[in-house]
Structure formats: structure tokens, C-alpha cells
Design a protein around this motif. Structure first.
Motif, mmCIF file in Angstrom:
data_model
loop_
_atom_site.group_PDB
_atom_site.id
_atom_site.type_symbol
_atom_site.label_atom_id
_atom_site.label_comp_id
_atom_site.label_asym_id
_atom_site.label_seq_id
_atom_site.Cartn_x
_atom_site.Cartn_y
_atom_site.Cartn_z
ATOM 1 N N SER B 12 0.830 -1.205 0.000
ATOM 2 C CA SER B 12 0.000 0.000 0.000
ATOM 3 C C SER B 12 0.859 1.248 0.000
ATOM 4 C CB SER B 12 -0.913 0.005 1.238
ATOM 5 O OG SER B 12 -1.709 1.178 1.270
ATOM 6 N N MET B 13 0.323 2.314 -0.600
ATOM 7 C CA MET B 13 0.911 3.629 -0.420
ATOM 8 C C MET B 13 0.700 4.026 1.042
ATOM 9 S SD MET B 13 2.179 4.495 -3.315
ATOM 10 C CE MET B 13 2.482 6.246 -3.013
ATOM 11 N N PRO B 14 1.537 4.929 1.565
ATOM 12 C CA PRO B 14 1.347 5.334 2.968
ATOM 13 C C PRO B 14 -0.037 5.945 3.186
ATOM 14 C CG PRO B 14 3.449 6.119 2.114
ATOM 15 C CD PRO B 14 2.713 5.542 0.945
ATOM 16 N N VAL B 16 -3.944 6.410 1.460
ATOM 17 C CA VAL B 16 -4.885 5.979 0.429
ATOM 18 C C VAL B 16 -6.067 6.944 0.448
ATOM 19 C CG1 VAL B 16 -6.502 4.162 -0.255
ATOM 20 C CG2 VAL B 16 -4.211 3.552 0.562
#
Lengths: 387, 387
Positions: B12-14, B16
Motif C-alpha cells: 500500500s501507499m502510505p 490511500v
């Protein structure tokens, strides 16, 4: 009322087998709002359904169910429908969300009914709840002889209708013919006989059609789920040649469109809806209206507790002519013990919806404890779910 | 080869956001068999999809995906199809299973291709992989002016086709007309212009149809996902009156029947399949064949990594006339970094499938580490999943 909390109770028998018996575990949903408690049940994988409620958001169209539910107000049926629309849109890419939402939606009707002091079927706009004729819903015996004895037992218990389903049906033509003959013999000449193939034939129309003669001879009322849930073309092809045997299906529908398509494209004459999958009572009610418009008979699908049974009876309570209903008779202790009160046939063999507000079923705190499956889900070191 | 392990990497991106950008997280699947490693990617909620692999069995028709996969042999395409059939049957009541299986199935083709030293598209029975014309796939700007600038940028980057999608499209008719005019102006008169409504109109045919004039005037090639994924009747109604603008859809299809129905009942002229949802490459290939038979054009749906892109290109690599393909151009760093090699347009603006065995894409071990989301799932005090 504002939705303050949604709690999930994952229950299970100590041992779960590969039998097609959906009462071996359960996911009970408890919604708290305005000092009241509403109860619902997902007919679904408990762990995957919990995950769909608590999962971190993936993007705007893949949000967890919780994002559209927690903190919302529920003061009218329209509020429930508005939340349903938001779940459908915000969670469109989270496949499991429909099953999760089904149990929550059910609990919201229970809650609203309790707040207003009326049964859920009244909230759904129905003037009266008619009694239903329950059919004993059981699995086929491993042999025709076992099925014969099971059918005799059902007849002796006073049921006027019975459904036999799943394996070994579909394994061999002669075996199936023997099973059909045995079921009819055990049930007696006047019982309503229903057959559930449990998707045994995939999309193979000829294999399913090979069973039609023996079904017609044994006066089978419906041939349920011969095919995969989405095999509309196969359903339609069988329906065109099934003569006196109606094709039935719909338990897998997880939105109203799927059920509508089974009727309009698939040609089923009985549409079987599980409120624990289709998104609860609201969409089930819409499907019932569509069935009426098309001259198709609506039936509940229920193979779990009396909480699920009450919920699944609500959407067609007011349809007098849609009289038959599924009634599981060999529940595992978990599903039997889950409710304090039970829905039992009267002296005439008919069942009546509870009069009490909401779903009219009291959940047993003891059962929630006895069959409890502790679950913990941790993401990035944080506990996002613990039961 | 025997399937020894299936590992899931949740990335995941930091942060969302609610943007309709599917590249903000990912679920990468790693399958180990016979000393080889195959890679796949689910286009799905990572946590719910992991749960569908490891969940305790509920009953015979609600088994986790793992029950039909672990320990199985994979020595031929038929083996993959046999496992797929078992997943579909054994997990029929576990809704999320289709999304989970999609990433696993993809990895099995990668694995088998590596074992035989041939690209996946060859294993699927195609003699040649034709180049594809990528369309830059982006979201609409918040304003028409932003969309104009985005379209100019795409044109300047050398793309001959572009798709604009999702919010604010659907919010107001005049706003949509302005967006359409801006997209055409920015792309120039000769660019292929595609519009994705992101299900904005639910089942409201009139609301969608109100946009047709502005689309025709701006020579929009297709009008994608105007409605909910299952709204076949609405698709058909719009298709009957959309004139030069083709209706497109299919990204939500999680089995071949759903895609077939969008073509046969819904009247779409472009069928858009995401291999990370439909059950992988096998069913996608079947849909491509059905599209050919019906005179419909097959297109991939891809809004994530180049691993997913390669997978989604394989099923129609051999269809020379089905030339256009979705090509995400504004990937989040996670999705961009996930693969060591990238699929890039050549001097003529065309893209080519990798020549290397399997999916021909190397997954970056560094990216798996950098974007890793630790997950632990405990049931009855036992850890059933830990990443």
C-alpha cells in the motif's frame, strides 16, 4: 437513531464437515443505535465477511462496508435504502461486501421495527402476514434407502412438503432415478416433492434434462439449481423443455439484478432468495414484486437459524398466493440454539411469522458464548478487529 | 510441479485516498512449485482476498480458495482449468473467492510458462502476439480546464488515444458537456477519445442518454460503465439508442458468464476484462473467443501495475483486429516500482507483450519490502495468516 456500533459474532460447531450443511457456522450481526439492538445474520463465510467490514480502503470504489454504515442515521425505511445504495457504490469493487451488508441490513430492519413497535414486514409496506406452508429441507441420503427413510420420517413428522438436495444427486443417472423414486415413495403420493441439484450440472443442459422424465413421473414440483448460479442460458434452455417440472433458483443472488435475470433471461418459475446474501430485506422485497409482475413464485432460501428464517420470510409475508417456504429441519445445535424463541408449525402444519417488533426473534446470549470463535485481525501492527 | 506454497504480499501507499485510483494498494500473489516462482496480482481488496484464501471452511460449498489449490499438480493448461473448476464449485458460496483466485490463476500461467520456456499467450493457444495501441487511461480533472491540460499532456507524450473517467463525470449535464469538449480539444481532432462514467448513472438510462449528443459531437468512441455492473437491461436500452457511440463495460465481471451476458443481453460493443477479477487468463480467453464470435471488440481493463498489465494483455494477444488496449499512465509509485521491467510504447506509440517466459515481468523484491503492509489473522488463538 445513529448507528453507534456494528459487532460481529462468528460462531461455529467444534467440527465442520464438507457436507452442504450451511448451519455448521454462522456470522451474527449486532447493530447498536439509540439504546436499541438489532440482529441479523450473513449467510456467508464469517471471516471473509468480517474482513469486508473492517478492511482498509483500497480506493474510493473499494471501501469497506463500515465506511458507509458507521455513524449513519436510521429513522425510516428510506434511510436503510440510502445506506444500501452507498454500500453498493462505495464498495463496488469489494466483492464480499454484499454478503457482509446483508446481515447488517437485516439488523437495521430489526432495529427500526423495535423502535416503532411493529414487525419488519409492516415496515416493508405489507398489510398482513399470511401463514406459510413449510417444506422440510434436508440433504439426500447417501443411498436411496436412506432417502426413503428420511422421507418417511418427514411425512411422519407431519410435513406436507419436502426438499431433498445436493450430493449424491448428479453423480449417476440411475442413482438419481433411484433417489427420486425413493423420495416420492417415502413422502407418499400426496406430498409436495422438491429437488435441489446443488449446481451439480455446471452448464450441461443435456445432463440435467436426462433427469426430467423421472422427475415428471415422480411429480417433482421444482428442479432447483441444476446449474452454476450465473448460467442463465442453461437455465433458459432447460426451462424450455422441462414441461410440468418447474426450474427454480436464485439462492446465490447477491443483488436484485441477478434475481431479476434468472426470472427474465433464465425462465425460472420459482425464485429463491436468501436475505443473508441478496443485501437483506429491501432488495428481497423488490424481487418479490418483480416475481409477482412476471407470474413467478417467490420463495425464501434458508438453511440456517430461525433468525435467518424470520428475516427471509418478511419480504413475502404479504403474498398470500406465494405459500410454500423453506424450513430447515435438521439444524446443527449452533443454529438451533441461536434463538430463544422458535418458529414452529401449528396443528395444521403451517408456520406464522412472529408478531413481535422487528424480526421478532430473540438471540440467545448463551449461544453466542458457547459457539464463539475468537478472531483477531491486525494490520500494520494495529488490531482492526477483535471478537 | 506440485503447488507447494501460495504467498500473498499486501502492498500500500502510505496514504490511500477516495480517488478512483486502483494503484494505491495491491495484492501480489507468489506461487511456488517445482523450484519455480509464478507471480500474479488480484485487482481487489487485499485483506478480504487474503481472508478468502485462509478462512476456515463453512461447509462443502463454502471452502476457502486454499482448499482447492494447495498441493495440486500444475503440468499443463488443463491442470489450471481443472483447479479453476474446483475453486468455482467448492467456493461457490464464498463471494470473494473469485477475486482471490484471479491472482493465483495468473501466477500459475506465469509458472507454467517459465517451466516450458514460453510466454503465457502461447500456452493459451495463440500463434502470435500482435502489438497493441495503448490508450492513456487517466481520471477526469476536477474542472474542464484541468481535463484540457491533462489531454494536451497526453497528446504531447505521443499517445494517439486517451480515456478520461470517473468523478466529476455524472454530477451535472453541463459540467459533463464541458468536460467532453475539453477532452476533445486537448486531445486534438485525430485522437481516439474514450469516456468512462464509473457507474455514475446506476440504472438511470435517461440520465446517461442525455450525454449522448455531446459524446457524438466530440466523436467519443465508447461510453464505458454508464451503469451498475449488473444492470443488463439499462445497458441494452442505452445501446439501442447510442448511435455512433459504442457502449462498453465488463471490468467488474468475475466470471465468464457475467461478461457473456453484457455482450448478449447488454449489447456492449467493447468488452473490458480485468484478469485480476474474472478468474485470471483462462476465462478471459474464453470471453475473447465469445467476443470474436459476436463481432464485439475485446479490451483489457488495467489500472494497476505492469504485472497486471502483462497478464491482461495475454488473452487477446493473438487478436490482431482487437488493437486498442488500456494503459495506465499515472500510476502511484507502488504500482510503478512493483516491476523491474516495464512495458513501454515504441517509437510508433505501440506496445508489445514481453517475449520472456510466462508473463515476462520481473517483480521487484525491493518494492515488496518498501510498500509492505504487515497483516496477521488469528482464529481460535492460532495464527492462520501472517505476512
Amino acid at each position: 437513531m445513529k448507528i453507534e456500533a456494528v459487532d460481529f459474532h462468528y460462531l461455529s460447531m467444534p467440527e465442520v464437515t464438507k457436507a452442504a450443511d450451511g448451519s455448521q457456522d454462522a456470522l451474527v450481526v449486532q447493530v447498536s443505535a439509540g439504546g436499541l439492538t438489532g440482529w441479523g445474520e450473513c449467510e456467508a463465510s464469517p471471516l471473509a465477511s468480517i474482513a469486508a467490514f473492517v478492511a482498509p480502503m483500497s480506493h474510493g470504489a473499494c471501501q469497506p462496508v463500515s465506511a458507509s454504515v458507521l455513524g449513519r442515521r436510521v429513522d425510516s425505511p428510506d434511510d436503510i435504502r440510502a445506506i444500501a445504495a452507498d454500500v453498493a457504490y462505495n464498495s463496488m469493487d469489494l466483492l464480499q461486501s454484499a454478503h457482509t451488508w446483508s446481515g447488517v441490513e437485516m439488523a437495521l430492519w430489526d432495529l427500526l421495527g423495535k423502535a416503532r413497535g411493529v414487525p419488519a414486514w409492516q415496515l416493508l409496506g405489507q398489510a398482513k402476514a399470511f401463514p406459510k406452508l413449510p417444506y422440510a429441507s434436508v440433504l439426500f441420503g447417501a443411498t436411496a434407502q436412506e432417502t426413503l427413510e428420511r422421507a418417511r420420517g418427514i411425512r411422519a413428522a407431519g410435513f406436507r412438503a419436502a426438499k431433498f438436495g445436493w450430493a449424491p444427486f448428479g453423480a449417476s443417472l440411475q442413482g438419481d432415478i433411484d433417489q427420486l423414486d425413493a423420495a416420492r415413495e417415502g413422502l407418499g403420493p400426496d406430498g409436495v416433492l422438491l429437488i435441489d441439484a446443488g449446481q451439480a450440472f455446471g452448464e450441461d443442459v443435456e445432463a440435467a434434462a436426462a433427469r426430467l422424465d423421472a422427475m415428471a413421473r415422480n411429480r417433482v414440483t421444482w428442479f432447483e439449481e441444476p446449474f452454476s448460479a450465473d448460467a442463465l442460458e442453461a437455465y433458459a434452455a432447460l426451462a424450455r423443455r422441462s414441461g410440468p417440472v418447474a426450474v427454480a433458483g436464485g439462492e446465490a443472488a447477491f443483488n436484485r439484478a441477478m434475481a431479476r435475470h434468472l426470472i427474465d433471461y433464465g425462465g425460472v418459475r420459482y425464485i429463491q432468495i436468501d436475505c443473508g446474501r441478496i443485501g437483506g430485506l429491501g432488495p428481497a422485497c423488490d424481487v418479490a414484486a418483480h416475481a409477482v409482475a412476471r407470474g413467478v413464485t417467490y420463495v425464501n432460501h434458508t438453511f440456517t437459524s430461525n433468525l435467518a428464517l424470520s428475516a427471509s420470510l418478511q419480504p413475502f409475508a404479504g403474498l398470500e398466493g406465494h405459500r410454500i417456504c423453506e424450513y430447515p429441519t435438521e439444524l446443527k445445535p449452533l443454529a438451533r440454539d441461536l434463538t430463544v424463541n422458535r418458529i414452529l408449525p401449528d396443528a395444521e402444519g403451517l408456520i406464522h411469522l412472529p408478531d413481535a417488533p422487528g424480526l421478532g426473534v430473540e438471540v440467545s446470549a448463551a449461544a453466542l458464548q458457547t459457539y464463539r470463535v475468537p478472531v483477531e485481525i491486525r494490520v500494520k501492527g494495529q488490531t482492526i478487529f477483535a471478537s
